[in-house]
Design an enzyme around this catalytic site. Sequence first.
Site, mmCIF file in Angstrom:
data_model
loop_
_atom_site.group_PDB
_atom_site.id
_atom_site.type_symbol
_atom_site.label_atom_id
_atom_site.label_comp_id
_atom_site.label_asym_id
_atom_site.label_seq_id
_atom_site.Cartn_x
_atom_site.Cartn_y
_atom_site.Cartn_z
ATOM 1 N N GLU A 75 73.732 85.373 26.246
ATOM 2 C CA GLU A 75 72.726 84.851 25.187
ATOM 3 C C GLU A 75 71.607 83.939 25.478
ATOM 4 O O GLU A 75 70.917 83.662 24.673
ATOM 5 C CB GLU A 75 73.659 84.017 24.106
ATOM 6 N N LYS B 137 79.811 85.989 7.820
ATOM 7 C CA LYS B 137 79.796 87.344 7.768
ATOM 8 C C LYS B 137 79.418 88.219 6.842
ATOM 9 O O LYS B 137 78.939 88.776 5.640
ATOM 10 C CB LYS B 137 80.833 87.432 8.479
ATOM 11 N N MET C 152 63.663 70.861 44.951
ATOM 12 C CA MET C 152 63.504 69.822 44.422
ATOM 13 C C MET C 152 64.059 68.676 44.180
ATOM 14 O O MET C 152 63.395 67.379 44.738
ATOM 15 C CB MET C 152 62.718 70.001 42.853
ATOM 16 N N PHE D 100 88.746 81.922 13.715
ATOM 17 C CA PHE D 100 88.314 82.080 15.631
ATOM 18 C C PHE D 100 86.527 82.441 15.841
ATOM 19 O O PHE D 100 86.113 82.991 14.421
ATOM 20 C CB PHE D 100 89.123 83.568 15.559
ATOM 21 N N GLN D 101 86.126 82.562 16.827
ATOM 22 C CA GLN D 101 84.920 81.905 17.159
ATOM 23 C C GLN D 101 83.885 80.935 16.079
ATOM 24 O O GLN D 101 83.021 81.726 15.722
ATOM 25 C CB GLN D 101 84.072 83.245 17.122
HETATM 26 C C1 LIG Z 1 69.411 74.287 34.184
HETATM 27 C C2 LIG Z 1 69.504 72.538 35.511
HETATM 28 N N1 LIG Z 1 70.221 72.434 35.936
HETATM 29 C C3 LIG Z 1 69.771 71.433 37.450
HETATM 30 C C4 LIG Z 1 68.369 71.076 37.594
HETATM 31 C C5 LIG Z 1 67.903 70.499 38.491
HETATM 32 N N2 LIG Z 1 67.015 70.049 39.498
HETATM 33 C C6 LIG Z 1 65.534 70.495 39.062
HETATM 34 S S1 LIG Z 1 64.999 71.622 40.361
HETATM 35 C C7 LIG Z 1 66.539 71.851 40.729
HETATM 36 C C8 LIG Z 1 66.464 72.700 41.968
HETATM 37 C C9 LIG Z 1 65.564 73.817 42.097
HETATM 38 O O1 LIG Z 1 66.302 74.343 43.176
HETATM 39 P P1 LIG Z 1 65.368 76.451 44.034
HETATM 40 O O2 LIG Z 1 65.377 76.486 42.095
HETATM 41 O O3 LIG Z 1 66.308 76.516 44.580
HETATM 42 O O4 LIG Z 1 64.361 76.030 43.486
HETATM 43 P P2 LIG Z 1 62.711 74.985 44.766
HETATM 44 O O5 LIG Z 1 62.856 72.987 43.589
HETATM 45 O O6 LIG Z 1 63.636 74.931 46.151
HETATM 46 O O7 LIG Z 1 61.749 75.272 44.833
HETATM 47 C C10 LIG Z 1 67.564 71.314 40.549
HETATM 48 C C11 LIG Z 1 68.565 70.865 40.822
HETATM 49 C C12 LIG Z 1 67.106 71.148 36.135
HETATM 50 N N3 LIG Z 1 66.178 70.955 36.522
HETATM 51 N N4 LIG Z 1 68.079 72.452 35.458
#
Ligand SMILES: Cc1ncc(C[n+]2csc(CCOP(=O)(O)OP(=O)(O)O)c2C)c(N)n1
Lengths: 179, 580
Positions: free
Chosen positions: B62, B174, B490, B124-125
């Site tokens: 979802e 529902k 990042m 439920f749900q």
């Molecule tokens: C759902 C979620 N969890 C954690 C983060 C924190 N976060 C920001 S960038 C990142 C790393 C992303 O890694 P990747 O997708 O491999 O991209 P890259 O930076 O290596 O290009 C994280 C964990 C986020 N933005 N969203």
Amino acid sequence: MNAPSPYTLPFVETKAMRHIISILLENESGALSRVAGLFSARGYNIESLTVAPTEDPSLSRMTIVTTGSDDVIEQITKQLNKLIEVVKLVDLSEAAHIERELMLIKVRAAGKDREEMKRMADIFRGRIIDVTESTYTIELTGDGTKLDAFIEALDKTAILETVRTGASGIARGERVLRV
Amino acid sequence: MKITGTEISGDAVEVSGAEIVVKCLQAEGVEYIFGYPGGAVLFIYDELFKQDKVRHVLVRHEQAAAHAADAYSRASQKVGVCLVTSGPGVTNAVTGIATAYMDSIPMVILSGQVPTHAIGQDAFQEVDAVGITRPCVKHNFLVKDVRELAATIKKAFVIASTGRPGPVLVDIPKDVTVAKTPFHYPDSAAMRSYNPVTKGHPGQIKKAAQLILEAKRPMIYSGGGVILSDSAPLLARLVKTLGFPVTNTLMGLGGYPGDDRQFLGMLGMHGTYEANMAMQHCDVLVAVGARFDDRVIGNPGHFGQVPRKIIHIDVDPSSISKRVKVDVPIVGHVPDVLEELLRQLEPQAAKVDQKALAAWWAQIELWRGRDCLRYDRASAIIKPQLVVEKLYEVTKGDAFITSDVGQHQMWAAQFYKFAKPRRWINSGGLGTMGVGLPYAMGAQLANPGATVACVTGEASFTMCIQELSTCKQYRLPLKIVLLNNRYMGMVRQWQQFFHGNRYSESYMDALPDFVKLAESFGHVGMRIEKPGDVEGALKEAFARKNDLVFMDFLTDQTENVYPMVPGGKGLSEMILSEEL
Ligand SMILES: Cc1ncc(C[n+]2csc(CCOP(=O)(O)OP(=O)(O)O)c2C)c(N)n1
């Protein structure tokens, strides 16, 4: 560069002041939690909140007492106005207004204290609305400071229970808040 | 509220709530609905089955339904719609709803709920969908009476798409989908408590025009509001009329052509040197549909040290003077305000101080000369920037580009020069990893035949990877550009800069073989390991018009995004690549 523009300075935190905000909102379930949720989500203070339907049952009138600097109060009113159920609002503290709060207070009133308790209630224009052999229940209205003063004036050990409604407010003179 | 409307079904035949839902969607002209079935919405699914006007796209989670509906809206300017069941259906969608909320995307979420008599019984749900989503929707409704269903859905569409747009959830028990009533779909929904502004205050617009004409070091700064309100042509007219420099926020990219000389690139935390310096040093700033958020102005105090006058045009009064105090606030619908501003400015454009403007441009060109996006083009390892540059060339700058969240997102924003609005689709506000693939699905369905590419990272992509199955089912020929650095890049960058190179839990161990993985879903997979192969691979992939091609580019693990304004620092306090 000249002196920094007064406009683009970081917000000079003005002193947090007490504000009383009056809101007309749709009398619908969920409206109250939307307002309360806004305050908690954005970290605003609520000192008190009162709400009840108006003469038009489709509308509720809410009074919120909050504290904040001018910037915070500006954000609070803007954010409240964004809520779909908020029809209108006014910051009553911007002009002359009247505030009233109701307190019910149950006190020990036995023996020699009984007379003294009645006298105190009279001085503060309170009404004794329930009586037992050893207690009085006193009804008192006024602004918050008056209610505080009454509590201060009593012997702490005599107070059994207090209930306060929180402030309701209305503008003085011909200013009205209505749709 | 007042309902005016036409009766669609003429007679007073009673129809079920479920049928009403579908009839409302038809009346709104909804083309696609993204969803996932479950007990509470079975009657609605039954009605969907009986018709073919509203097409249902079955996602695999979802969260992706909400993201795809969100992107469908971003890429088409229509309202996105999704449908989820009660309980876990709604909670799964919450990330998608919050993501749309933070970027002000018009979306309607229909959620199933347990029958009205069971509400509050821990059925439920059962979850309190209205309560859970309250802080991340523009508004939400629980419909307890079938007679209010059509009017509520109308309100949802109106609220979602007007004023500052946003997601609206309609929770439908529902039993309400079973109950019957005659169907009337109102053609408008007037609410006494909801009247979004349109026209800006004429006096304020006049003041703004005056300030603009007196500017010596002007700057135009535009954001997502320009995209959402379809004001890009008006913005371009303003920029061209005045000859001023312009920058876009991450959400505003495509609001002004990225390859135009007057465009200084994106600003903010990973903005260009010239955009950030011009923003910091301008004397008159025109902010259009942007909100001075913390990724743009990390330090309002530092920003305020330079005297400047700020004009701020925005439809949401609460966005004005929230983080940065402004001199001329103009609350209004961006196109209405720009229209009026242009009407006043165009006859007077000659009054712009050309000498001062030329000196300002000379300064900006010096800043631009720093070439802040420079990277090692001779590298033997694939540089991620190179991949995006080649992507731009191969797609001739005309693709819809979605991204996930991380370094790859910033490189896509920096190196793909968006020429048109609604082509750049990313999660700017919430920064939700996992959006990239579902965003691409929504963008593709909104624009059949268009080229849609998803620039992603291996960590992000894994978060909604199950949607590769949806792509197969609906034959979505997306192009996945994975900048695979085997790190949450990042996070690794922040750990390098601010946490003493302690790479705590940011290494992506045990990655799958993405080529085989793509193939197992019935798609085409490619692995590219050498810089010399990048262009050829992209050409080959984009030539495969009917296939989803997954390109796994093995990129430099140590590359960082520059420039960077560290959190809480001033705009001119950038870390540049050459300084490390
Ligand atoms: C759902 C979620 N969890 C954690 C983060 C924190 N976060 C920001 S960038 C990142 C790393 C992303 O890694 P990747 O997708 O491999 O991209 P890259 O930076 O290596 O290009 C994280 C964990 C986020 N933005 N969203």
